[in-house]
Write an enzyme that holds these catalytic residues in place. Structure first.
Site, PDB file in Angstrom:
ATOM      1  N   TYR A  53       0.845  -1.196   0.000  1.00 25.33           N
ATOM      2  CA  TYR A  53       0.000   0.000   0.000  1.00 25.33           C
ATOM      3  C   TYR A  53       0.878   1.241   0.000  1.00 25.33           C
ATOM      4  CZ  TYR A  53       0.869   0.981   4.985  1.00 25.33           C
ATOM      5  OH  TYR A  53       1.454   1.296   6.186  1.00 25.33           O
ATOM      6  N   CYS A  54       0.250   2.373  -0.367  1.00 29.83           N
ATOM      7  CA  CYS A  54       0.985   3.641  -0.348  1.00 29.83           C
ATOM      8  C   CYS A  54       0.083   4.736   0.216  1.00 29.83           C
ATOM      9  CB  CYS A  54       1.563   3.977  -1.725  1.00 29.83           C
ATOM     10  SG  CYS A  54       0.390   3.902  -3.098  1.00 29.83           S
ATOM     11  N   ARG A  55      -0.143   5.809  -0.533  1.00 29.75           N
ATOM     12  CA  ARG A  55      -0.856   6.963   0.029  1.00 29.75           C
ATOM     13  C   ARG A  55      -2.371   6.898  -0.131  1.00 29.75           C
ATOM     14  NH1 ARG A  55       3.644  10.784  -2.702  1.00 29.75           N
ATOM     15  NH2 ARG A  55       5.119  10.886  -0.952  1.00 29.75           N
ATOM     16  N   CYS A  86      -2.598   6.805  -5.573  1.00 35.79           N
ATOM     17  CA  CYS A  86      -1.136   6.850  -5.495  1.00 35.79           C
ATOM     18  C   CYS A  86      -0.578   5.697  -6.329  1.00 35.79           C
ATOM     19  CB  CYS A  86      -0.697   6.728  -4.034  1.00 35.79           C
ATOM     20  SG  CYS A  86       1.081   6.569  -3.806  1.00 35.79           S
TER      21      CYS A  86
END
Length: 222
Positions: free
Chosen positions: A178-180, A184
């Site tokens: 996962y990221c932002r 993202c």
């Protein structure tokens, strides 16, 4: 015009200041970046693809509307969101656009064509599996964002370092990156790399903002 009418007009002009401050796509992106953690102007400029001068100008508009606050450390100016209500306002605006504007879905289809679209993940089950060591949860954001807040049992592996980290990543274990948040691209790039190396990997389409909004726990610190 009556005095009370004039007062009411002035009141709605104040409300409009918030809308005007958020009427720029670049200022919305700055709010999105600052929802992760405090950042200096130079980092925000790099992340948003703007010059430092333009970034500073947009930040001053957001500050004048009370949406962000700043502090100075040496020669650097750092900005952060004024409060949690700003996060909720930004997320509410984004969700409204997703519901009301057909173009949003079309553009998202261009951003994540076909197989790149996120797969549904049961959040609470993910926490249990990560705690048990059945699933590896990778946070591919920059390390400062990880330190500010991250998902339980997540491992910080910023995207530029992922290739060198692969030798420490068991291939028999599923990976969730996962990221932002949903728009993202870092997690998508991580999944492409992992899958090309034979890992079973999926992208979690949520970040810490969505996780917190759902009432789920976050971890602060390294």
């Amino acid at each position: 015009m009556s005095q009370r009418r004039e007062i009411k007009d002035r009141l709605f002009e104040q409300f409009a200041r918030i809308g005007q401050a958020m009427s720029s796509s670049k200022r919305l992106e700055l709010l999105d970046l600052l929802s992760q953690c405090e950042k200096d102007v130079e980092t925000l400029a790099s992340n948003s693809g703007m010059s430092v001068a333009n970034t500073s100008r947009h930040l001053l508009i957001l500050k004048a509307a009370g949406l962000v606050e700043s502090r100075k450390e040496g020669v650097h100016n750092f900005y952060h969101l004024a409060n949690q209500e700003v996060v909720e306002l930004y997320c509410g605006l984004r969700e409204l656009a997703e519901r009301q504007l057909a173009d949003v879905e079309r553009i998202v289809d261009e951003l994540y064509p076909g197989e790149e679209r996120m797969e549904p993940v049961d959040r609470k089950q993910l926490i249990k599996l990560a705690k048990a060591g059945t699933v590896t949860v990778l946070d591919v954001r920059p390390e400062d964002e990880f330190r500010a807040a991250h998902l339980p049992h997540a491992i910080s592996v910023p995207l530029p370092k992922l290739k060198n980290y692969l030798k420490e990543l068991p291939k028999h274990r599923q990976v969730v990156a996962y990221c932002r948040g949903p728009y993202c691209l870092m997690a998508s790039e991580a999944i492409k790399l992992l899958q090309s190396k034979g890992y079973k990997a999926i992208r979690l389409g949520e970040g810490i903002v969505e996780w917190q909004a759902a009432g789920l726990p976050l971890v602060h610190g390294s």
